[in-house]
Design a protein around this motif. Structure first.
Motif, PDB file in Angstrom:
ATOM      1  N   PRO A  33       0.812  -1.223   0.000  1.00  0.00           N
ATOM      2  CA  PRO A  33       0.000   0.000   0.000  1.00  0.00           C
ATOM      3  C   PRO A  33       0.848   1.277   0.000  1.00  0.00           C
ATOM      4  N   ILE A  34       1.949   1.270   0.702  1.00  0.00           N
ATOM      5  CA  ILE A  34       2.790   2.483   0.719  1.00  0.00           C
ATOM      6  C   ILE A  34       3.257   2.812  -0.694  1.00  0.00           C
ATOM      7  N   GLY A  35       3.801   1.834  -1.383  1.00  0.00           N
ATOM      8  CA  GLY A  35       4.291   2.063  -2.743  1.00  0.00           C
ATOM      9  C   GLY A  35       3.183   2.450  -3.698  1.00  0.00           C
ATOM     10  N   ALA A  36       2.046   1.755  -3.605  1.00  0.00           N
ATOM     11  CA  ALA A  36       0.930   2.048  -4.513  1.00  0.00           C
ATOM     12  C   ALA A  36       0.390   3.453  -4.271  1.00  0.00           C
ATOM     13  N   ILE A  64      -4.632   3.113  -6.261  1.00  0.00           N
ATOM     14  CA  ILE A  64      -5.353   3.251  -4.993  1.00  0.00           C
ATOM     15  C   ILE A  64      -6.028   1.925  -4.632  1.00  0.00           C
ATOM     16  N   ALA A  65      -6.649   1.275  -5.612  1.00  0.00           N
ATOM     17  CA  ALA A  65      -7.306  -0.010  -5.355  1.00  0.00           C
ATOM     18  C   ALA A  65      -6.299  -1.071  -4.924  1.00  0.00           C
ATOM     19  N   VAL A  66      -5.160  -1.131  -5.597  1.00  0.00           N
ATOM     20  CA  VAL A  66      -4.107  -2.084  -5.214  1.00  0.00           C
ATOM     21  C   VAL A  66      -3.648  -1.800  -3.787  1.00  0.00           C
ATOM     22  N   GLY A  67      -3.501  -0.521  -3.456  1.00  0.00           N
ATOM     23  CA  GLY A  67      -3.091  -0.140  -2.111  1.00  0.00           C
ATOM     24  C   GLY A  67      -4.100  -0.559  -1.060  1.00  0.00           C
ATOM     25  N   VAL A  68      -5.375  -0.401  -1.341  1.00  0.00           N
ATOM     26  CA  VAL A  68      -6.413  -0.804  -0.382  1.00  0.00           C
ATOM     27  C   VAL A  68      -6.361  -2.316  -0.151  1.00  0.00           C
ATOM     28  N   ILE A  69      -6.246  -3.077  -1.209  1.00  0.00           N
ATOM     29  CA  ILE A  69      -6.159  -4.538  -1.063  1.00  0.00           C
ATOM     30  C   ILE A  69      -4.915  -4.910  -0.254  1.00  0.00           C
ATOM     31  N   GLY A  70      -3.786  -4.293  -0.579  1.00  0.00           N
ATOM     32  CA  GLY A  70      -2.556  -4.560   0.174  1.00  0.00           C
ATOM     33  C   GLY A  70      -2.677  -4.146   1.631  1.00  0.00           C
ATOM     34  N   LEU A 131      -6.900  15.008  -5.098  1.00  0.00           N
ATOM     35  CA  LEU A 131      -5.452  15.107  -4.909  1.00  0.00           C
ATOM     36  C   LEU A 131      -5.137  15.476  -3.457  1.00  0.00           C
ATOM     37  N   VAL A 132      -5.867  16.409  -2.891  1.00  0.00           N
ATOM     38  CA  VAL A 132      -5.648  16.813  -1.493  1.00  0.00           C
ATOM     39  C   VAL A 132      -5.955  15.649  -0.556  1.00  0.00           C
ATOM     40  N   LEU A 133      -7.040  14.915  -0.821  1.00  0.00           N
ATOM     41  CA  LEU A 133      -7.366  13.754   0.011  1.00  0.00           C
ATOM     42  C   LEU A 133      -6.234  12.737  -0.015  1.00  0.00           C
ATOM     43  N   SER A 134      -5.654  12.505  -1.187  1.00  0.00           N
ATOM     44  CA  SER A 134      -4.513  11.584  -1.284  1.00  0.00           C
ATOM     45  C   SER A 134      -3.319  12.092  -0.491  1.00  0.00           C
ATOM     46  N   ALA A 135      -3.023  13.388  -0.612  1.00  0.00           N
ATOM     47  CA  ALA A 135      -1.864  13.956   0.095  1.00  0.00           C
ATOM     48  C   ALA A 135      -2.051  13.895   1.607  1.00  0.00           C
ATOM     49  N   VAL A 136      -3.237  14.239   2.092  1.00  0.00           N
ATOM     50  CA  VAL A 136      -3.510  14.197   3.533  1.00  0.00           C
ATOM     51  C   VAL A 136      -3.466  12.751   4.035  1.00  0.00           C
ATOM     52  N   SER A 137      -4.027  11.846   3.269  1.00  0.00           N
ATOM     53  CA  SER A 137      -4.006  10.428   3.644  1.00  0.00           C
ATOM     54  C   SER A 137      -2.582   9.911   3.721  1.00  0.00           C
ATOM     55  N   LEU A 138      -1.763  10.298   2.768  1.00  0.00           N
ATOM     56  CA  LEU A 138      -0.367   9.866   2.764  1.00  0.00           C
ATOM     57  C   LEU A 138       0.397  10.454   3.945  1.00  0.00           C
ATOM     58  N   ALA A 139       0.098  11.695   4.315  1.00  0.00           N
ATOM     59  CA  ALA A 139       0.734  12.304   5.491  1.00  0.00           C
ATOM     60  C   ALA A 139       0.351  11.535   6.757  1.00  0.00           C
ATOM     61  N   ALA A 140      -0.920  11.176   6.889  1.00  0.00           N
ATOM     62  CA  ALA A 140      -1.359  10.384   8.043  1.00  0.00           C
ATOM     63  C   ALA A 140      -0.682   9.015   8.051  1.00  0.00           C
ATOM     64  N   LEU A 141      -0.497   8.446   6.875  1.00  0.00           N
ATOM     65  CA  LEU A 141       0.206   7.171   6.770  1.00  0.00           C
ATOM     66  C   LEU A 141       1.652   7.316   7.237  1.00  0.00           C
TER      67      LEU A 141
END
Length: 178
Positions: A33-36, A64-70, A131-141
């Protein structure tokens, strides 16, 4: 001196499912998921820099789908690792926060996937909100990853004890593969 609680946190609940002693599966699986999700953010940003971004927006959606499954696979074995940590300890509380953040991030990426599902067909770049949702999600990750590192490197959860680690620092036996 290693306490009984520390020894308990080093042993898997189920070696077949969570990985053998000193070699847990969770750190291996989190790379998916991190890489995806990092790649999906890169695709999102790149979709604003090309003339025909449909292939990037579609690629991002599926990353994103691959990341969720992972993430769901990593969460399954991570949950087993959490069961090895004695309750009422700092390590257990850290593990709960780590798990909660990861589940929140995974839920945010599910929302992100549903929000953008099929929108690449319009040929446009990824919307700013997505795009912002992805960036915020990645920061939380990233915060959650810091806590995961704390669990392993500071508290030694699922890490082999020091006497087992010391085997790697002795001289190599002649005639035996290393």
């Amino acid at each position: 001196m290693v306490s009984e609680s520390q020894l308990q946190a080093k042993r898997p609940v189920s070696a077949a499912l969570a990985g053998p002693y000193g070699h847990p599966f969770h750190p291996i699986l989190v790379t998916v998921p991190i890489g995806a999700w990092v790649a999906s953010l890169a695709f999102d940003i790149a979709s604003h820099a090309v003339d025909d971004p449909a292939f990037l927006t579609q690629g991002s959606e599926w990353l994103i789908a691959v990341g969720v499954i992972g993430a769901l696979l990593a969460a399954t074995v991570g949950f087993l690792d959490l069961f090895a940590i004695p309750t009422g300890t700092r390590a257990f509380r850290t593990g709960l926060v780590h798990m909660t953040l990861n589940l929140g991030v995974t839920a945010a990426y599910v929302v992100n996937f549903v929000w953008r599902y099929g929108t690449y067909t319009d040929g446009g770049s990824v919307g700013v909100g997505r795009l912002v949702l992805s960036a915020v999600s990645l920061a939380a990750l990233g915060v959650s990853g810091f806590l995961g590192g704390k669990l392993a490197y500071r508290y030694g959860v699922r890490v082999a004890d020091e006497s087992t680690q010391a085997e790697g620092y002795g001289p190599r036996d002649v005639g035996r593969p290393s």
